[in-house]
Every structure is written in C-alpha cells, then in structure tokens.
Motif scaffolding. Structure first.
Motif, short mmCIF file in Angstrom:
data_model
loop_
_atom_site.label_atom_id
_atom_site.label_comp_id
_atom_site.label_asym_id
_atom_site.label_seq_id
_atom_site.Cartn_x
_atom_site.Cartn_y
_atom_site.Cartn_z
N ALA A 20 -52.52 27.24 22.88
CA ALA A 20 -51.23 27.32 23.50
C ALA A 20 -50.27 26.38 23.17
CB ALA A 20 -51.67 27.42 25.01
N PHE A 21 -50.09 25.64 22.13
CA PHE A 21 -49.23 24.84 21.88
C PHE A 21 -48.13 25.53 21.09
CE2 PHE A 21 -52.99 21.83 21.83
CZ PHE A 21 -52.45 20.99 22.92
N PRO A 22 -46.78 25.13 21.61
CA PRO A 22 -45.72 25.81 20.85
C PRO A 22 -45.68 25.48 19.41
CG PRO A 22 -45.02 24.48 22.69
CD PRO A 22 -46.56 24.21 22.52
N THR A 23 -45.23 26.48 18.73
CA THR A 23 -44.95 26.45 17.35
C THR A 23 -43.82 27.12 16.96
OG1 THR A 23 -46.23 26.82 15.10
CG2 THR A 23 -46.56 28.44 16.54
N GLU A 24 -43.28 27.04 15.68
CA GLU A 24 -42.11 27.70 15.24
C GLU A 24 -42.52 28.89 14.35
OE1 GLU A 24 -39.69 24.91 13.18
OE2 GLU A 24 -38.87 23.57 14.93
N ARG A 25 -43.47 28.82 13.83
CA ARG A 25 -44.14 29.70 12.69
C ARG A 25 -45.50 29.76 13.05
NH1 ARG A 25 -43.30 29.58 6.45
NH2 ARG A 25 -45.35 30.37 5.93
N PRO A 60 -36.46 37.50 20.16
CA PRO A 60 -35.44 36.95 21.49
C PRO A 60 -36.29 36.31 22.28
CG PRO A 60 -36.13 39.14 21.67
CD PRO A 60 -36.83 38.95 20.18
N SER A 61 -35.62 35.38 23.07
CA SER A 61 -36.12 34.42 23.98
C SER A 61 -36.74 35.22 25.05
CB SER A 61 -35.17 33.24 24.51
OG SER A 61 -34.82 32.23 23.42
N GLY A 62 -37.80 34.90 25.56
CA GLY A 62 -38.64 35.74 26.82
C GLY A 62 -39.97 35.93 26.59
N MET A 63 -40.59 36.53 27.45
CA MET A 63 -42.09 36.69 27.66
C MET A 63 -42.12 38.26 26.84
SD MET A 63 -43.46 34.40 28.76
CE MET A 63 -45.15 35.02 29.30
N PHE A 83 -39.17 30.65 23.37
CA PHE A 83 -38.32 29.72 24.27
C PHE A 83 -37.95 28.63 23.24
CE2 PHE A 83 -40.56 31.37 27.87
CZ PHE A 83 -39.40 32.15 28.45
N ALA A 84 -36.64 28.30 23.30
CA ALA A 84 -36.29 27.08 22.34
C ALA A 84 -36.55 27.22 20.89
CB ALA A 84 -36.45 25.71 23.16
N GLY A 85 -36.78 28.28 20.33
CA GLY A 85 -37.23 28.28 18.88
C GLY A 85 -38.64 27.96 18.57
N THR A 86 -39.42 28.25 19.74
CA THR A 86 -40.82 28.22 19.58
C THR A 86 -41.44 29.19 20.38
OG1 THR A 86 -41.30 26.91 21.57
CG2 THR A 86 -40.90 25.54 19.56
#
Length: 131
Positions: A20-25, A60-63, A83-86
C-alpha cells in the motif's frame, strides 16, 4: 516502481503481491501470466503476459476501481487512490478481513470433520482381517 500481481477468482482481482505504499509508477500483471485489459478512470490499458506499466500522472486524482477483463470474464480489483502524483492500493477493510477470517474458520471446521471421518475409516480398515 512497485510491482502489483493479481489473482483473478470469483469475479474479483485479488492483489497477491504489492503493498500500500505510494508510487509514481507501477507494473501490473496477472499471476498466471494471461494477457488482459485494464479499465481504470476511463482509460484502457492492454496488459500483456509480462505486465504493463501504469503511471499516476496518467490518472486523474481520486479513488478508482479497476476492472480487469481476461478470457471473456470481468474482474473487479481493489480500490486505487491517486493523489499528489502517486498511486496506491488501499489496504483491506475490516469487513474483507472479517469475511476472510470467517471463511478460514469454516474451512478449518470442515477439515477437522474430514480428519475425524478418515480416522474412523482407517480404524475400521485396520481392524479388519481380510485373510
């Protein structure tokens, strides 16, 4: 970059690898290596057997709820937050964890009943003289 591996079963795409860690790609693929199509946020992405890359910038940002189409079947994946590019997959909810725990308990009860039945059959066979 994070790799997410899905197992498709019973109309659901279960996340079996990834976190569940945010990632850009992220690299997305199916566990059994089948090709598929990913539908997310109105975007269609082909997923070959080696996987496909998904970038947060393209969404797009969101769920979002991803849909995976493979072998003429439709599988709904776990929610993705962008969110925020991740991007990241949300961890399982309490409801899903409780359902999994209830299923495991039911399976253990059935296994215990089967073990008891097998022991009774073995006892009956071992006490029988066939000669």
């Amino acid at each position: 970059m994070t790799e997410y591996v899905f197992r498709t079963k019973n109309g659901r795409a279960q996340l079996v690898k990834g976190d569940a860690f945010p990632t850009e790609r992220a690299l997305l693929r199916l566990e059994d290596g089948r090709p598929a199509v990913l539908l997310i946020a109105g975007r269609r992405t082909e997923i070959p057997s080696e996987g496909a890359y998904l970038t947060a910038a393209a969404l797009p940002s969101g769920m979002h709820t991803p849909l995976i189409l493979s072998n003429g079947e439709r599988f709904e994946g776990p929610p993705v937050a962008v969110f925020a590019g991740t991007l990241f997959f949300l961890p399982p909810t309490h409801e899903r964890l409780a359902a999994a725990e209830a299923g495991a308990e039911e399976a253990l009860e059935k296994i215990a009943a089967l073990e008891k039945r097998v022991r009774a059959i073995e006892d009956r066979i071992q006490n029988t003289n066939i000669f």
